[in-house]
Design a protein around this motif. Structure first.
Motif, short mmCIF file in Angstrom:
data_model
loop_
_atom_site.label_atom_id
_atom_site.label_comp_id
_atom_site.label_asym_id
_atom_site.label_seq_id
_atom_site.Cartn_x
_atom_site.Cartn_y
_atom_site.Cartn_z
N LYS A 1 -42.26 -47.71 4.50
CA LYS A 1 -43.19 -47.25 2.92
C LYS A 1 -42.06 -45.88 2.44
O LYS A 1 -41.80 -46.22 1.70
CB LYS A 1 -44.22 -46.80 3.50
CG LYS A 1 -45.28 -47.92 3.54
CD LYS A 1 -45.68 -49.12 2.78
CE LYS A 1 -47.23 -49.72 2.92
NZ LYS A 1 -46.75 -51.03 3.42
N GLN A 2 -41.75 -45.09 3.43
CA GLN A 2 -40.83 -44.27 2.59
C GLN A 2 -39.04 -45.03 2.69
O GLN A 2 -38.70 -45.40 3.84
CB GLN A 2 -40.99 -43.07 3.59
CG GLN A 2 -42.12 -42.48 3.85
CD GLN A 2 -42.88 -43.24 5.14
OE1 GLN A 2 -43.36 -44.37 5.21
NE2 GLN A 2 -43.17 -41.71 5.67
N ASN A 3 -38.36 -44.09 1.68
CA ASN A 3 -36.93 -44.81 1.53
C ASN A 3 -36.48 -43.12 2.39
O ASN A 3 -35.79 -42.92 1.64
CB ASN A 3 -36.94 -44.72 0.14
CG ASN A 3 -37.25 -45.57 -0.49
OD1 ASN A 3 -37.48 -47.18 0.16
ND2 ASN A 3 -37.39 -46.01 -2.17
N SER B 1 -34.09 -50.78 -4.74
CA SER B 1 -33.07 -51.15 -4.04
C SER B 1 -34.45 -51.50 -2.91
O SER B 1 -34.65 -52.32 -2.10
CB SER B 1 -32.10 -50.63 -3.21
OG SER B 1 -31.99 -48.89 -3.16
N GLY B 2 -35.05 -50.02 -2.55
CA GLY B 2 -35.92 -50.22 -1.38
C GLY B 2 -37.30 -51.21 -1.86
O GLY B 2 -37.82 -51.92 -1.20
N ASN B 3 -37.56 -51.16 -3.63
CA ASN B 3 -39.07 -51.76 -3.30
C ASN B 3 -37.98 -53.58 -3.35
O ASN B 3 -39.47 -54.50 -3.19
CB ASN B 3 -39.14 -51.68 -4.93
CG ASN B 3 -39.99 -50.39 -5.08
OD1 ASN B 3 -40.57 -50.05 -4.28
ND2 ASN B 3 -40.03 -49.74 -6.61
N VAL B 4 -37.67 -53.85 -4.23
CA VAL B 4 -37.06 -55.17 -3.67
C VAL B 4 -36.51 -55.89 -2.47
O VAL B 4 -37.41 -57.09 -1.73
CB VAL B 4 -35.04 -55.36 -4.43
CG1 VAL B 4 -34.61 -57.11 -4.47
CG2 VAL B 4 -35.66 -55.26 -5.94
N ALA B 5 -35.94 -54.65 -1.59
CA ALA B 5 -36.33 -54.87 0.07
C ALA B 5 -37.40 -55.29 0.23
O ALA B 5 -37.26 -56.35 1.40
CB ALA B 5 -35.21 -53.58 0.70
#
Length: 256
Positions: free
Chosen positions: A218-220, A205-209
């Motif tokens: 950059k960090q989740n 979800s982080g990469n897509v967002a």
């Protein structure tokens, strides 16, 4: 990929519709609480399944099913009525770094929560803020470990006030609070508004967002979660975490 707000909202809403449907259940750990009908069984099964929801999804589901077998497929009854001797069989359980001793500690802490604090929903409800449930998670962790416990087990519940994205608990809260009329999320915790929920933030979800311009950090971590929350609340202030289906689906099923 930079879309105007209206285009982005339409694109994501379309993906929510695509993935927020009963077909989704069979490939997701949410299938574990869907085995039950009693509210307490659903929330306990959901909490335990969410706790071990990291790594390979197939092994998460297999191990969560093992947990239910060890609890005689009656998690609430086991938690409230077990004898100490019943806990011995749980010692064999292992999922990655979550082992049998952690499992036993979780059973004792859950017993304490149902006996002394009116259950899981009441504990989370007590500290909800007007636009966030992250303090509730922090207070829940304090409550969970207020009985004698193994120090090693603390790492299995994240603390958002220590800058954790608390992905697994935010996912569990989505399951319990969000009523979606499609039969995926349960919506059985009616005392908490879906508007305060946070999206379970993970690698996918982080990469897509980030690709969609919803997230710059950059960090989740907890700060990234706050940033993503803000963006998703602009798209739908009443049900921001429905977009978890879109972000997760795009990442896992479409390699977006």
């Amino acid at each position: 990929m930079k879309l105007k707000k209206a285009e982005l909202k339409a694109f994501l809403n379309e993906k929510v519709e695509l993935y927020n449907r009963p077909d989704f259940i069979k490939s997701d750990p949410i299938q574990i609480p869907h085995q039950f009908t009693l509210k307490e069984d659903i929330e306990i099964a959901g909490f335990l399944a969410a706790t071990i929801a990291w790594g390979n999804r197939k092994s998460i589901i297999n191990n969560a099913n093992k947990m239910m077998n060890l609890l005689d497929h009656a998690p609430y009854q086991f938690i409230t009525q077990h004898q100490d001797s019943d806990l011995e069989r749980l010692e064999t359980f292992v999922h990655r770094t979550f082992n049998g001793l952690d499992f036993i500690q979780f059973i004792k802490s859950l017993q304490h929560i149902y006996a002394q604090h009116q259950g899981l929903e009441a504990v989370f409800k007590a500290h909800v803020e007007k636009d966030s449930i992250q303090r509730s998670i922090h207070e829940f962790k304090n409550c969970f470990f207020e009985i004698p416990h193994l120090k090693r087990t603390q790492k299995h519940i994240s603390d958002p006030l220590k800058n954790s994205a608390a992905k697994r608990i935010n996912m569990f809260l989505r399951w319990m609070v969000r009523a979606d009329n499609t039969g995926v999320d349960f919506g059985i915790w009616t005392s908490i508004s879906p508007a305060v929920l946070s999206c379970p933030l993970d690698v996918h979800s982080g990469n897509v967002a980030r690709k969609l311009g919803l997230l710059k950090r950059k960090q989740n971590d907890g700060k990234a979660l706050a940033e993503l929350d803000k963006a998703l609340r602009k798209l739908d202030p009443t049900d921001p975490v429905k977009y978890d289906f879109a972000l997760f689906g795009l990442g896992v099923f479409e390699n977006f």
